[in-house]
Structures are given as C-alpha cells and as structure tokens.
Write an enzyme that holds these catalytic residues in place. Structure first.
Site, PDB file in Angstrom:
ATOM      1  N   GLU A  73       0.827  -1.221   0.000  1.00  0.00           N
ATOM      2  CA  GLU A  73       0.000   0.000   0.000  1.00  0.00           C
ATOM      3  C   GLU A  73       0.858   1.266   0.000  1.00  0.00           C
ATOM      4  O   GLU A  73       0.426   2.322   0.453  1.00  0.00           O
ATOM      5  CB  GLU A  73      -0.968   0.008   1.184  1.00  0.00           C
ATOM      6  CG  GLU A  73      -2.061  -1.032   1.126  1.00  0.00           C
ATOM      7  CD  GLU A  73      -3.066  -0.856  -0.015  1.00  0.00           C
ATOM      8  OE1 GLU A  73      -2.895   0.047  -0.855  1.00  0.00           O
ATOM      9  OE2 GLU A  73      -4.023  -1.652  -0.058  1.00  0.00           O
ATOM     10  N   HIS A  92      -2.797   1.991   8.505  1.00  0.00           N
ATOM     11  CA  HIS A  92      -3.862   1.326   7.744  1.00  0.00           C
ATOM     12  C   HIS A  92      -4.143  -0.023   8.388  1.00  0.00           C
ATOM     13  O   HIS A  92      -3.215  -0.791   8.637  1.00  0.00           O
ATOM     14  CB  HIS A  92      -3.423   1.142   6.286  1.00  0.00           C
ATOM     15  CG  HIS A  92      -4.286   0.188   5.521  1.00  0.00           C
ATOM     16  ND1 HIS A  92      -5.656   0.317   5.459  1.00  0.00           N
ATOM     17  CD2 HIS A  92      -3.978  -0.928   4.800  1.00  0.00           C
ATOM     18  CE1 HIS A  92      -6.153  -0.681   4.726  1.00  0.00           C
ATOM     19  NE2 HIS A  92      -5.156  -1.454   4.329  1.00  0.00           N
ATOM     20  N   HIS A  94      -7.240  -3.457   8.929  1.00  0.00           N
ATOM     21  CA  HIS A  94      -8.476  -4.155   8.567  1.00  0.00           C
ATOM     22  C   HIS A  94      -9.194  -4.498   9.872  1.00  0.00           C
ATOM     23  O   HIS A  94      -9.672  -5.620  10.047  1.00  0.00           O
ATOM     24  CB  HIS A  94      -8.177  -5.433   7.795  1.00  0.00           C
ATOM     25  CG  HIS A  94      -7.395  -5.215   6.541  1.00  0.00           C
ATOM     26  ND1 HIS A  94      -6.712  -6.232   5.914  1.00  0.00           N
ATOM     27  CD2 HIS A  94      -7.181  -4.107   5.795  1.00  0.00           C
ATOM     28  CE1 HIS A  94      -6.105  -5.750   4.832  1.00  0.00           C
ATOM     29  NE2 HIS A  94      -6.368  -4.455   4.743  1.00  0.00           N
ATOM     30  N   TYR A 113     -18.880  11.594  21.139  1.00  0.00           N
ATOM     31  CA  TYR A 113     -17.990  12.752  20.998  1.00  0.00           C
ATOM     32  C   TYR A 113     -16.594  12.400  20.506  1.00  0.00           C
ATOM     33  O   TYR A 113     -15.943  13.194  19.827  1.00  0.00           O
ATOM     34  CB  TYR A 113     -17.934  13.548  22.319  1.00  0.00           C
ATOM     35  CG  TYR A 113     -16.986  12.989  23.355  1.00  0.00           C
ATOM     36  CD1 TYR A 113     -17.371  11.966  24.216  1.00  0.00           C
ATOM     37  CD2 TYR A 113     -15.691  13.487  23.460  1.00  0.00           C
ATOM     38  CE1 TYR A 113     -16.494  11.455  25.150  1.00  0.00           C
ATOM     39  CE2 TYR A 113     -14.803  12.977  24.394  1.00  0.00           C
ATOM     40  CZ  TYR A 113     -15.210  11.956  25.243  1.00  0.00           C
ATOM     41  OH  TYR A 113     -14.343  11.447  26.159  1.00  0.00           O
ATOM     42  N   HIS A 154     -12.969  -2.892   2.414  1.00  0.00           N
ATOM     43  CA  HIS A 154     -11.546  -3.107   2.658  1.00  0.00           C
ATOM     44  C   HIS A 154     -11.143  -2.873   4.122  1.00  0.00           C
ATOM     45  O   HIS A 154     -10.833  -3.835   4.821  1.00  0.00           O
ATOM     46  CB  HIS A 154     -10.756  -2.189   1.711  1.00  0.00           C
ATOM     47  CG  HIS A 154      -9.268  -2.362   1.770  1.00  0.00           C
ATOM     48  ND1 HIS A 154      -8.435  -2.015   0.736  1.00  0.00           N
ATOM     49  CD2 HIS A 154      -8.448  -2.799   2.759  1.00  0.00           C
ATOM     50  CE1 HIS A 154      -7.182  -2.268   1.067  1.00  0.00           C
ATOM     51  NE2 HIS A 154      -7.166  -2.743   2.298  1.00  0.00           N
ATOM     52  N   TYR A 207      -5.605  17.042  22.382  1.00  0.00           N
ATOM     53  CA  TYR A 207      -5.636  15.629  22.774  1.00  0.00           C
ATOM     54  C   TYR A 207      -4.783  14.828  21.786  1.00  0.00           C
ATOM     55  O   TYR A 207      -4.960  14.946  20.583  1.00  0.00           O
ATOM     56  CB  TYR A 207      -7.087  15.158  22.713  1.00  0.00           C
ATOM     57  CG  TYR A 207      -7.360  13.778  23.242  1.00  0.00           C
ATOM     58  CD1 TYR A 207      -7.620  13.582  24.581  1.00  0.00           C
ATOM     59  CD2 TYR A 207      -7.398  12.689  22.391  1.00  0.00           C
ATOM     60  CE1 TYR A 207      -7.909  12.321  25.067  1.00  0.00           C
ATOM     61  CE2 TYR A 207      -7.677  11.422  22.868  1.00  0.00           C
ATOM     62  CZ  TYR A 207      -7.929  11.249  24.205  1.00  0.00           C
ATOM     63  OH  TYR A 207      -8.210   9.999  24.676  1.00  0.00           O
TER      64      TYR A 207
HETATM   65 ZN   LIG Z   1      -5.514  -3.232   3.326  1.00  0.00          ZN
END
Ligand SMILES: [Zn+2]
Length: 222
Positions: A73, A92, A94, A113, A154, A207
């Site tokens: 990716e 990233h 899943h 929130y 995905h 934060y």
């Molecule tokens: Zn992926």
C-alpha cells in the site's frame, strides 16, 4: 536512515497487533520525515519486525534505504503525505468493526464525541482494488481534512501529526465503529449538532499531541 522512525514503526506495529487492530501481516504503517517516508515492509509479521526491516523511500516511492520490499500500500501512504502537508504518520488496518462499516459503505457521524478526534465524520472512500493508485486517490480524496477514512469493502486509514496520534485515531475509529454498529441494531443513534461538534473539536484539539519517547528499544522490549 530515519533511525527513530524505524523504531517507532516496530513499536507501533506491535501495539497494533496487541490491540487487535491488525492480525498476522495485515495492515501497514509509516512515518514521514522531510522528503522521505519510513514504511513497514511487505509480508513481515509485526511480532518479528526489526528496525532494519523498515524501508525508507522518497516521495516518488524510490527505495532509499532498506533490503526488503515496502508495503504493497505504498501508494496509499505517499498519496496521503502529498495531499496532507500537516501529517507525519499513516496507519492502515483491517480492524473488524471498521470493516463492518466499510463493507456497508456507511460513514460514521459524530454520534459519540470521540468521533470528533477524527473529524466531522468518518467518511467512506469509494471502492478501488487494494495496492493501486486508484485506491490511493480515492482515500486521499475522501479523507479531506479529517484524520480517518473507511475504505469501502476493505478497511480504514488514519493519519496524524505523529504515529502515536495516528494509532490513537485508529483505536478510536474501531471503538466508534463497534459502538455505532451495535447501536444501529437497537435504534437510530443520536448525532451531535454541528455547534456541539465545534465545541468538542475545540476541547479535543490538544488531545493526542503529546510526543511519545522514541528511540532504541530497551532490552526487555525485544
Ligand atoms: Zn488493506
């Protein structure tokens, strides 16, 4: 190159695994530093990943330092860095509940929130095949100026000023997706008003800005 970024990727790769946000070799993460980005390698388990496995590339994706292949990716990570000068890290995953909402094609509004940590909503990027420039364009285009986006059919991507922030947002997206999907089975969750979202975003703005201590792992961490 990018020694501290390499350690951060190993450290947060393990945190992603321990938190259940990734399994096996799924998902990937990166840190930008100047004209370069340090990316997790393709096909290496998080528990076994070493700093020297991390791959450093330039913003065109050319490998500058590293003996392994970068994550498949890579174009997703680089597209986000090019479109968002304000961010320095990408995660990233899943993670299961984010995938539930992504597979329904259902964006997550600020019904709790903490969703406001990621922006005014968590949008869904239109489907494109994994690992392609089309997916990279879809994700970068749909994220806008927020800090997370669901990838249709995905998973999800989060970004931050640091890997610590991007990780925290990945955790928050998964929490929000879990609560939202369960709440939807019982009724229609109430969404906070725009004015209240403004107030919450203002209250949350510092934060997650703390920088975690990075550097070589201590003996007991290995
Ligand atoms: Zn992926």
């Amino acid at each position: 190159m990018l020694e501290s970024a390499r350690y951060e990727i190993v450290l947060f790769g393990r945190k992603l695994l321990e938190s259940g946000l990734v399994t096996g070799t799924g998902g990937n993460l990166s840190v930008r530093s100047g004209r370069f980005a340090a990316l997790s390698p393709s096909g290496v388990e998080y528990g076994l990943m070493k700093p020297e496995d991390v791959v450093v590339v330039d913003m065109d994706g050319r490998v500058e330092d590293g003996r392994l292949k970068p994550t498949s990716e890579i174009s997703l990570h680089l597209a986000l860095y090019l479109s968002r000068p304000d961010i320095s890290a990408v995660v990233h995953t899943h993670s299961p509940y984010a995938c539930v909402m992504a597979c329904l094609g259902r964006e997550i509004p600020v019904f709790h929130y903490l969703v406001a940590l990621a922006g005014r909503k968590i949008p869904v990027a239109p489907y494109a095949c994994f690992g392609t420039p089309e997916l990279a364009r879809s994700a970068a285009g749909s994220m806008g100026d927020g800090k997370a986006v669901l990838l249709a059919n995905h998973g999800m991507v989060s970004v931050g000023r640091s890997l610590s922030e991007a990780f925290r947002i990945a955790e928050t997206v998964e929490f929000a997706a879990m609560v939202y999907s369960k709440a939807l089975t019982l009724g229609e969750p109430r969404v906070l008003s725009d004015a209240e979202v403004d107030r919450v975003m203002d209250a949350l703005k510092d934060y997650g800005s703390s920088v975690i201590q990075t550097g070589p792992l201590k003996e007991g961490d290995r």
